[in-house]
Design an enzyme around this catalytic site. Sequence first.
Site, PDB file in Angstrom:
ATOM      1  N   HIS A  30      -6.603   1.743 -16.697  1.00  0.00           N
ATOM      2  CA  HIS A  30      -7.184   0.565 -18.023  1.00  0.00           C
ATOM      3  C   HIS A  30      -8.343   1.097 -19.171  1.00  0.00           C
ATOM      4  O   HIS A  30      -9.641   1.216 -18.260  1.00  0.00           O
ATOM      5  CB  HIS A  30      -7.713  -0.934 -17.057  1.00  0.00           C
ATOM      6  CG  HIS A  30      -6.986  -1.337 -16.305  1.00  0.00           C
ATOM      7  ND1 HIS A  30      -6.726  -1.159 -14.852  1.00  0.00           N
ATOM      8  CD2 HIS A  30      -5.724  -2.439 -16.530  1.00  0.00           C
ATOM      9  CE1 HIS A  30      -5.194  -1.750 -14.361  1.00  0.00           C
ATOM     10  NE2 HIS A  30      -5.201  -2.462 -15.413  1.00  0.00           N
ATOM     11  N   HIS A 266      -5.570  -2.751 -22.813  1.00  0.00           N
ATOM     12  CA  HIS A 266      -6.483  -3.430 -20.994  1.00  0.00           C
ATOM     13  C   HIS A 266      -5.670  -2.731 -19.966  1.00  0.00           C
ATOM     14  O   HIS A 266      -6.770  -1.355 -19.295  1.00  0.00           O
ATOM     15  CB  HIS A 266      -5.612  -5.182 -21.463  1.00  0.00           C
ATOM     16  CG  HIS A 266      -5.492  -5.370 -19.504  1.00  0.00           C
ATOM     17  ND1 HIS A 266      -6.940  -5.558 -18.689  1.00  0.00           N
ATOM     18  CD2 HIS A 266      -4.964  -5.667 -18.683  1.00  0.00           C
ATOM     19  CE1 HIS A 266      -6.763  -5.850 -17.671  1.00  0.00           C
ATOM     20  NE2 HIS A 266      -5.412  -5.414 -17.486  1.00  0.00           N
ATOM     21  N   GLU A 413     -14.524 -22.565   0.869  1.00  0.00           N
ATOM     22  CA  GLU A 413     -14.513 -21.592   2.045  1.00  0.00           C
ATOM     23  C   GLU A 413     -13.649 -20.236   1.494  1.00  0.00           C
ATOM     24  O   GLU A 413     -14.302 -18.954   2.221  1.00  0.00           O
ATOM     25  CB  GLU A 413     -12.663 -21.974   2.659  1.00  0.00           C
ATOM     26  CG  GLU A 413     -12.368 -23.496   3.330  1.00  0.00           C
ATOM     27  CD  GLU A 413     -12.589 -24.475   2.609  1.00  0.00           C
ATOM     28  OE1 GLU A 413     -12.359 -24.468   1.160  1.00  0.00           O
ATOM     29  OE2 GLU A 413     -12.857 -25.944   2.667  1.00  0.00           O
ATOM     30  N   HIS A 475      -3.568 -31.447   8.482  1.00  0.00           N
ATOM     31  CA  HIS A 475      -4.621 -30.498   8.883  1.00  0.00           C
ATOM     32  C   HIS A 475      -4.104 -30.147  10.436  1.00  0.00           C
ATOM     33  O   HIS A 475      -5.515 -29.690  11.159  1.00  0.00           O
ATOM     34  CB  HIS A 475      -5.570 -32.043   8.994  1.00  0.00           C
ATOM     35  CG  HIS A 475      -6.287 -32.079   8.428  1.00  0.00           C
ATOM     36  ND1 HIS A 475      -6.083 -32.333   7.059  1.00  0.00           N
ATOM     37  CD2 HIS A 475      -8.046 -32.484   7.927  1.00  0.00           C
ATOM     38  CE1 HIS A 475      -7.633 -32.905   6.276  1.00  0.00           C
ATOM     39  NE2 HIS A 475      -8.060 -32.282   6.999  1.00  0.00           N
TER      40      HIS A 475
HETATM   41  C1  LIG Z   1      -7.214 -12.468  -8.441  1.00  0.00           C
HETATM   42  C2  LIG Z   1      -6.168 -11.700  -9.277  1.00  0.00           C
HETATM   43  N1  LIG Z   1      -5.131 -11.810 -10.659  1.00  0.00           N
HETATM   44  C3  LIG Z   1      -4.576 -10.984 -11.092  1.00  0.00           C
HETATM   45  C4  LIG Z   1      -4.287  -9.975 -11.128  1.00  0.00           C
HETATM   46  C5  LIG Z   1      -4.767  -8.802 -12.789  1.00  0.00           C
HETATM   47  N2  LIG Z   1      -5.036  -8.577 -13.283  1.00  0.00           N
HETATM   48  C6  LIG Z   1      -6.170  -7.590 -13.529  1.00  0.00           C
HETATM   49  S1  LIG Z   1      -7.020  -7.313 -15.058  1.00  0.00           S
HETATM   50  C7  LIG Z   1      -6.467  -9.167 -15.378  1.00  0.00           C
HETATM   51  C8  LIG Z   1      -7.150  -9.455 -16.859  1.00  0.00           C
HETATM   52  C9  LIG Z   1      -8.481  -9.650 -16.930  1.00  0.00           C
HETATM   53  O1  LIG Z   1      -9.277  -9.720 -18.076  1.00  0.00           O
HETATM   54  P1  LIG Z   1     -10.809  -9.453 -18.511  1.00  0.00           P
HETATM   55  O2  LIG Z   1     -10.803  -9.643 -17.542  1.00  0.00           O
HETATM   56  O3  LIG Z   1     -10.733  -9.992 -18.919  1.00  0.00           O
HETATM   57  O4  LIG Z   1     -10.507  -8.043 -18.025  1.00  0.00           O
HETATM   58  P2  LIG Z   1     -10.495  -7.071 -19.481  1.00  0.00           P
HETATM   59  O5  LIG Z   1      -9.192  -7.337 -20.132  1.00  0.00           O
HETATM   60  O6  LIG Z   1     -11.922  -7.609 -21.276  1.00  0.00           O
HETATM   61  O7  LIG Z   1     -10.725  -6.103 -20.039  1.00  0.00           O
HETATM   62  C10 LIG Z   1      -5.057  -9.375 -14.964  1.00  0.00           C
HETATM   63  C11 LIG Z   1      -4.710 -10.876 -14.743  1.00  0.00           C
HETATM   64  C12 LIG Z   1      -5.958  -9.287 -10.860  1.00  0.00           C
HETATM   65  N3  LIG Z   1      -6.601  -7.730 -10.695  1.00  0.00           N
HETATM   66  N4  LIG Z   1      -6.512 -10.147  -9.898  1.00  0.00           N
END
Ligand SMILES: Cc1ncc(C[n+]2csc(CCOP(=O)(O)OP(=O)(O)O)c2C)c(N)n1
Length: 674
Positions: A30, A266, A413, A475
């Site tokens: 990334h 990204h 939680e 529950h």
């Molecule tokens: C809980 C979770 N859901 C989905 C992902 C997959 N994922 C990684 S980065 C991302 C998008 C993140 O966007 P942003 O935080 O704005 O990062 P940027 O693209 O700006 O680097 C996703 C959906 C993850 N790492 N964790």
Amino acid sequence: MANSIEVLNHAADNIRILAASAVEKAKSGHPGGAMGGADFINVLYSEYLKYDPKNPSWEGRDRFFLDPGHMAPMLYSQLCLIGKFSLEELAQLRQWGSPTTGHPEFEIARGIENTSGPLGQGHVFAIGAAIAAKFLAVHTGNPTFSKETIYAYISDGGVQEEISHSGARIAGTLGLDNLIMFYDSNDIQLSTETKEVMAEDTATKYRALGWEVFEIVGNDAAQIRTALDKALKVEGKPTLIIGKCIMGKGALKADGTSYEANCKTHGAPLGGDAFINTIKNLGGDPENPFQIFDDVKELYANRAKELEAICAERYAEEKAWADANPEKAAAQAEWFSGKAPKIDWSKCVQKDNDATRSASAACLSVLAEQVPNMICASADLSNSDKTDGFLKKTHAFTKGDFSGAFFQAGVAELTMACCCIGMALHGGVIPACGTFFVFSDYMKPAVRMAALMELPVKFIWTHDAFRVGEDGPTHEPVEQEAQIRLMEKLHNHSGKPSVLVLRPADALETTEAWALAMENMATPTALILSRQNIQNLPAGNDYSQAAKGGYIVAGSDENPDVILVATGSEVSTLVAGAELLRKDGKKVRIVSVPSEGLFRQQPKEYQQSVLPQGVKKFGLTAGLPVNLLGLVPEAEGSIWGLESFGFSAPYKVLDEKLGYTAENVYAQVNKLFA
Ligand SMILES: Cc1ncc(C[n+]2csc(CCOP(=O)(O)OP(=O)(O)O)c2C)c(N)n1
Ligand SMILES: [Mg+2]
């Protein structure tokens, strides 16, 4: 802080070059977010973050918690500038055996304070660490902990995750002014622009939750500096710095046009000519991009000198405190040693035939008295999950007062679990947290992270079965034990079961379970406890054997015709069933297995002696039958478990209807002899 903006910008470009190059070489990763966030992390590390390059585990260091783990290339590149990683290691991003893993993995020596990857958790670890620092400031008196700042880095994804709301609520409510969070607000996420999913006013939201908020241009070093200066002066509130950043800052496409603010950067290498154009644009050499510019080396060499002076002053202060408070200093050293605390369990008095949640309260009461660095939490259930055994001996944290040791997390939680993880990451404290077992479902992602990071967080889960009764199937945990027991089967990178899972059979076995939990500083521990009272195991039971994970209960017959196996409260049902079987002249052995994971770590001979092959076996579980399948193989007997959701009724009625009675044990075992 005489650094020129020019050199700061050059260093940020250096980070961008390194991050983009590492991803390019790995052919995966990334680059975009890393390039956008480079300015903030560079200003933080070159002018603000206080750590000792020679002593990475210095207790009083500032800590940096990254939430978006996909921005690993940014963190690794930054850590290259301060010598925690070599450029060769950076060039091995994402490869087998390389320390530059796809997402950062907790390693204090390398300057990585937390594993990150599941968005949302990382910044809540920071909130937990900030709580730990506040606690330690009061409970040790060491002035260093009041000077510590916890920095968190969050991105759009983290802000969108539900956990961010609760984390912000807690940080605001507790007034964590030792916490500064940078929000890399770049308007871009993985598949879309953020505006397609997010129309909120984040600044107003955080202000409403009790935060100070500054809004800046996130790629402007001077503005970052000003915001950090202001944030460090804020009192009584955590601070959020919202930095408008440019995704893929400085990136160019193959045709030389801008590649900034583009979703495509990204999660994929810039690629070919786009990569070459970008590196050139940033002042790097596409043929040899893994370099640190001379002025950047000098920037960080100067910072290293500053840090030497800063640390010398802090160490002198700490020494003066330690000299004046030798006992406290010795205690602090012990707390940070990672060693299990010494506990006199003879002080723990259990009532006969008690519910194991109440027995746990008795243990917690002892822990509150004997383990001064323990923090216990509950998600608004302390009087039900019986963490009030701890609370009654202390008081809860409030804004400005961390003299107690109880953390009221509110109904949250996952957030509670992540805060406890953050406390453990900070070090110096032993966190535990409680709620109903059925709501462990809300905590699983955090339990997994605690397991991966090998952190000794204690999870206290009560109301462990359908015997919650009247509250009905919402529950009543059924499949939860099978889920958490999977974590016993899953080994961590040190080769151990990743979580120690204990479901004690009665009050006295609960004391043993808590003793095992407290001795276990190598992994998280889960304690699964009953709501209802449980008949004590037969007199003379040797509870110390619980440490073997499974053992023969007192009163068992020699050379048994059948072995009855269970965990938790079902063991006492087996004891009652055995009475009936013995009336027919059957010889019966009863085996309690609070932890199959622990049992499977014992010598094979021991396992064989407890559960010899070829002897008929019957298992009873209030969860899915699979809970006992490893102990009661299909060919050797049968398992009575629950194979549907539970039902709403008084628990004694449910016991009758669902077959959790001595009579049904008798009937089912007789089928094995038919
Ligand atoms: C809980 C979770 N859901 C989905 C992902 C997959 N994922 C990684 S980065 C991302 C998008 C993140 O966007 P942003 O935080 O704005 O990062 P940027 O693209 O700006 O680097 C996703 C959906 C993850 N790492 N964790
Ligand atoms: Mg983004």
